[in-house]
Design a protein around this motif. Structure first.
Motif, PDB file in Angstrom:
ATOM      1  N   THR A 211       0.828  -1.206   0.000  1.00 27.73           N
ATOM      2  CA  THR A 211       0.000   0.000   0.000  1.00 27.73           C
ATOM      3  C   THR A 211       0.862   1.254   0.000  1.00 27.73           C
ATOM      4  N   LEU A 212       1.859   1.287   0.884  1.00 28.59           N
ATOM      5  CA  LEU A 212       2.712   2.471   0.969  1.00 28.59           C
ATOM      6  C   LEU A 212       3.531   2.644  -0.304  1.00 28.59           C
ATOM      7  N   GLN A 215       1.394   4.184  -2.887  1.00 25.62           N
ATOM      8  CA  GLN A 215       1.166   5.611  -2.633  1.00 25.62           C
ATOM      9  C   GLN A 215       2.367   6.442  -3.067  1.00 25.62           C
ATOM     10  N   HIS A 218       2.577   6.460  -6.927  1.00 29.34           N
ATOM     11  CA  HIS A 218       1.527   7.306  -7.520  1.00 29.34           C
ATOM     12  C   HIS A 218       1.897   8.787  -7.392  1.00 29.34           C
ATOM     13  N   PHE A 219       2.392   9.178  -6.230  1.00 34.44           N
ATOM     14  CA  PHE A 219       2.762  10.584  -6.031  1.00 34.44           C
ATOM     15  C   PHE A 219       3.886  10.980  -6.982  1.00 34.44           C
ATOM     16  N   VAL A 234       0.487  15.826   0.386  1.00 35.09           N
ATOM     17  CA  VAL A 234       0.740  14.397   0.150  1.00 35.09           C
ATOM     18  C   VAL A 234       2.170  14.029   0.544  1.00 35.09           C
ATOM     19  N   ARG A 237       2.409  13.673   4.256  1.00 36.19           N
ATOM     20  CA  ARG A 237       1.825  12.417   4.747  1.00 36.19           C
ATOM     21  C   ARG A 237       2.762  11.242   4.484  1.00 36.19           C
ATOM     22  N   LEU A 238       3.378  11.238   3.315  1.00 38.13           N
ATOM     23  CA  LEU A 238       4.312  10.152   3.004  1.00 38.13           C
ATOM     24  C   LEU A 238       5.536  10.209   3.926  1.00 38.13           C
TER      25      LEU A 238
END
Length: 652
Positions: A211-212, A215, A218-219, A234, A237-238
Motif C-alpha cells: 500500500t505504501l 502511494q 503514484h505521487f 501528500v 503524509r508520506l
C-alpha cells in the motif's frame, strides 16, 4: 558551551591598533590592503560583532521581500559576496569562514578550501544542479568545481535559508543584482520523498509494504499535475510514514553505552524534574550530564564557597521547595529511574557580563577575589576583571594561580564527598580562546597576562611574557604558550588524583562491589588538537595518553553529518580512550532525521557513547526518532515488537 546575547565589544577596536597587529597586517595584506580593510571595518566591524555575538537564538526577522508568482512562494535575499576574503568582505574578517553578521555568503570551488570553515551559529545549504540537496549548520563541504556551491547565512540570512530554502528548493541568482531567489515548487516535495526513499535503501531498511509503495509511486508519477498545496500535503503524509521506518532502521547502541545529554536544571518544581527525567528515560537516554557549577555558582550551598567568603546565589531553585538541595533532588529522582548523573563542571569559566541574575556578571568568585581573574594582552594593565571579546563577554579564572587551583580542588573534593554522583565532566578546561594565529588581532586576544603568571614565567625563563612578540621571539613565545598549557594539564592531573582517591573510597566502602571505574572522569574538549593547544591551551591528547581522563567528549558543534563522523574517527585514532561524541543537531534546530543521521554516523565511526546538546532543544520528534532505533530500549522477553509510529516529523 554556554552562549549569550552579544553586547558592545569595546576591545574589538584595539585588535588593529597594537604595533604587532599592524606589522602582521602590513605583511599579510600590504599598505593598500590594510587601508581598504581599516576603512571598511571601523564601525562596520563593531556592528558585525554586535550581531554575530556567538548567539544562534538571537531574535532575527527576515527583512526580504516575498513575492507570489503563478501561485509559487518566491522569497528573495541579496547575496553579500562569493568566496569571501578579508579584502572583499572585511566585516567578516574576525569570524570563521569570513562570514559576518546577517550576511549571505556563497562558497564554491574558487574559495580554495574543502569546506566553508564557518561556525555553528549560522545555517547552510548545499546547491547542486540548481536544487538544495543538503541543509546543515556549519562548515559544509564545498562541491567540486562545476558541481555546485554552498549558501551560508547568519542572522537574517540564516532565517531566510531556514524558512525558504528547504531541501529540494530551486535556487537561482541574478548575476547583476546578486539577488538569490528560492522557489518551492512541486519538484521540491518530490525531491524530498525521493531522498527519503534513497536513505531507506542506503540503510537496507525493510521493503515498503504494497500500500505504501503504491502511494509513493503514484505521487512520484503525478506530482506535477497537482497543485502546490496538494503536493505539499501528500509529501508530508508520506514523510510521516517513511521517516519512522528510517529511524527504526538504525541498530541501537548497547544499553551499557553512554546515551547522554547535557542538561541545565531550570525545572521549577519537583513535578517538572520528574517529568523531564521520565521523558529522557523514555527516549532511551541513560546518563544526564547535569550543569552543577555554572556562571561561577554551585547548584547547592557549598561549604567551600562559605569558607572562602564567597557569596552564594544558587542559579536555580524550586518554587515548591526553595530550600531544597537541588543537586540532591536531581540525584534522587534520576537514581530512582535508573539514570546516571554526571557532574557537568565549567572549570575556569567564572561568569558573563550580559548574564545578570543575582550577583552574576563577572560572577561571585571574581567579585570576592578579582585578583583571580585571567587577563588578556590588551587588558594586562587593568586591575579589575575584564571579559573576553572573542567569547562574547565571558570572564575566566587564571589557571596559573595556585590559589585558584586550590579553591577549585577543594570545591570538587566537597562535591565528590557529599554527593553520590556517577561521573564528573570537566568543561571550560582551558584558557579563553584567542583569534587565529594568522589574524592581525591575535596577540591582543591572547590570555594569561596576570601578575602571578608573568612573575612565575619570568622566574623560569628570565623574560616578562608581556614583552614577547610571537613572530620576533618565536622560541620564547613557544615557551610561554607551553607554560600556559602546562597549567591546565597540571590541574587535570590533580583532579584525576582526587577522583581516583574517591573511587578507592567508594570501592572500599561498598565491600569492593563497586566497579573500579564507577566514577569516570571525562572532559568536554575542542575537536582540533592543534588549535585546542594553540588557541586555548587545551592538550587533551596528553591527558588521555597519560590516563588522567577516562573518556573524551569532542564538542562537534556542527550540523554536518560528515564532520561528526570524521571527528569521531580522528579521536579514536589519537586519543586512546573511549569517545562520547557531542551531538549538536538539537541545539542547531536540525530535523529529527538529521539528528538521527548525526548520531548514526558517530556510531558507525566507532563512538563509545553519545552526548546530545541539549535537553532544552530536544524536540518530541527527536525523542521519537531516537527511541525507535539508535536509543531503542531492550525489549522484555516475549514482548511483541511495536510498529513504527506515524508521528509527523517535518518542521521540527
Amino acid at each position: 558551551m554556554m552562549l549569550f546575547a552579544p553586547r558592545l565589544l569595546t576591545q574589538q577596536s584595539r585588535f588593529l591598533l597594537t604595533p604587532h597587529a599592524l606589522r602582521r597586517a602590513i605583511r599579510q595584506w600590504g599598505w593598500c590592503g590594510c587601508f581598504r580593510v581599516a576603512s571598511a571595518m571601523g564601525l562596520a566591524l563593531v556592528a558585525s560583532v554586535l550581531w554575530q555575538g556567538l548567539l544562534p537564538w538571537a531574535p532575527a526577522v527576515w527583512a526580504g521581500e516575498q513575492l507570489v508568482v503563478d501561485g509559487l512562494e518566491v522569497p528573495q535575499f541579496t547575496l553579500d559576496v562569493t568566496n569571501p576574503t578579508v579584502l572583499n568582505n572585511p566585516v567578516g574578517a574576525s569570524f570563521p569562514g569570513l562570514r559576518g553578521g546577517d550576511q549571505l555568503i556563497r562558497y564554491d570551488a574558487g574559495y580554495g578550501q574543502p569546506s566553508t570553515g564557518t561556525n555553528e551559529y549560522g545555517y547552510e545549504v548545499t546547491v547542486e544542479q540548481g536544487r538544495v540537496v543538503r541543509a546543515e549548520g556549519a562548515d559544509s563541504r564545498i562541491p567540486a568545481s562545476g558541481q555546485g556551491y554552498v549558501l551560508s547565512g547568519h542572522g537574517r540570512a540564516k532565517t531566510f535559508l531556514i524558512a525558504y530554502a528547504p531541501v529540494g528548493a530551486r535556487i537561482t541568482m541574478d548575476a547583476a543584482s546578486k539577488v538569490v531567489t528560492s522557489t518551492i515548487d512541486q519538484d521540491t516535495y518530490a525531491f524530498q520523498v525521493r531522498q527519503l526513499i534513497d536513505k531507506l535503501h542506503a540503510q537496507h531498511a525493510p521493503a515498503l509494504d504494497g500500500t505504501l509503495k503504491a502511494q509513493v509511486d503514484h505521487f512520484l508519477a503525478t506530482y506535477r499535475s497537482v497543485s502546490l498545496d496538494e503536493a505539499k500535503l501528500v509529501a508530508g503524509r508520506l514523510a510521516a510514514k517513511l521517516e519512522p521506518r528510517l529511524w527504526a532502521s538504525y541498530s541501537p547502541f548497547s544499553s551499557q553505552a553512554v546515551r547522554g545529554i547535557w542538561h541545565r536544571p531550570q525545572q521549577a518544581t519537583h513535578a517538572d524534574i520528574a517529568k523531564t527525567l521520565d521523558q529522557l528515560k523514555a527516549t532511551g537516554i541513560n546518563t544526564v550530564f547535569l550543569e552543577t557549577y555554572l556562571h561561577g555558582a554551585p547548584l547547592f550551598q557549598s561549604s567551600t564557597f562559605a569558607a572562602y567568603g564567597i557569596q552564594q546565589t544558587p542559579p536555580f531553585a524550586l518554587k515548591d521547595d526553595p530550600e531544597a538541595d537541588l543537586l540532591q533532588v536531581w540525584l534522587d529522582e534520576a537514581h530512582q529511574r535508573g539514570l546516571k548523573v554526571h557532574v557537568w563542571f565549567q572549570t575556569f569559566y567564572a561568569g558573563n557580563r550580559v548574564f545578570k541574575q543575582g550577583t552574576y556578571g563577572e560572577g561571585a568568585i571574581l567579585s570576592r577575589y578579582p585578583q583571580w581573574a585571567n587577563r588578556a594582552y590588551a587588558d594586562a594593565a587593568t586591575t579589575t576583571p575584564s571579559p573576553s571579546a572573542v567569547e562574547s563577554g565571558h570572564f575566566f579564572l587564571d589557571p596559573a594561580n595556585e590559589e585558584v587551583q586550590q579553591f577549585l580542588l577543594a570545591f570538587i573534593d566537597e562535591l565528590l564527598t557529599r554527593y553520590d554522583v556517577d561521573g564528573f565532566q570537566l568543561d571550560y578546561i582551558r584558557y579563553p580562546a584567542s583569534l587565529p594565529t594568522d589574524h592581525p588581532g591575535y596577540l591582543a586576544t591572547t590570555w594569561g597576562y596576570t601578575p602571578v603568571a608573568r612573575t612565575a614565567f619570568e622566574t623560569l625563563n628570565g623574560v616578562d611574557p608581556l614583552s614577547l612578540d610571537p613572530d620576533r621571539d618565536a622560541a620564547q613565545w613557544q615557551q610561554w604558550s607551553q607554560f600556559k598549557t602546562d597549567q591546565v594539564t597540571r590541574f587535570v592531573k590533580r583532579v584525576h588524583e582526587l577522583v581516583y582517591g574517591q573511587r578507592r573510597l567508594r570501592h572500599h566502602a561498598r565491600d569492593y562491589t563497586a566497579p573500579p571505574h564507577a566514577l569516570p572522569l571525562t572532559a568536554a574538549v575542542f575537536t582540533d588538537p592543534e588549535q585546542a593547544r594553540l588557541l586555548k591551551h587545551q592538550d587533551w591528547q596528553t591527558w588521555a595518553q597519560s590516563g588522567w581522563v577516562d573518556a573524551l567528549a569532542p564538542m562537534t558543534l556542527t550540523s554536518s553529518i560528515k564532520t561528526v563522523g570524521e571527528v569521531t574517527r580522528r579521536f579514536h585514532q589519537v586519543a586512546g580512550v573511549p569517545v562520547y561524541s557531542g551531538i549538536f543537531g538539537p541545539f542547531n534546530s536540525n530535523t529529527a532525521t538529521h539528528v538521527v543521521e548525526q548520531v548514526g554516523e558517530a556510531k558507525a565511526e566507532g563512538a563509545d557513547g553519545i552526548i546530545l546538546f541539549d535537553t532544552a532543544h530536544l524536540t518530541s520528534p527527536m525523542q521519537t526518532a531516537l527511541r525507535l532505533g539508535l536509543f531503542e530500549l531492550p525489549k522484555p522477553q516475549g514482548a511483541c515488537m511495536p510498529q513504527p509510529t506515524s508521528t509527523p516529523a517535518t518542521g521540527h
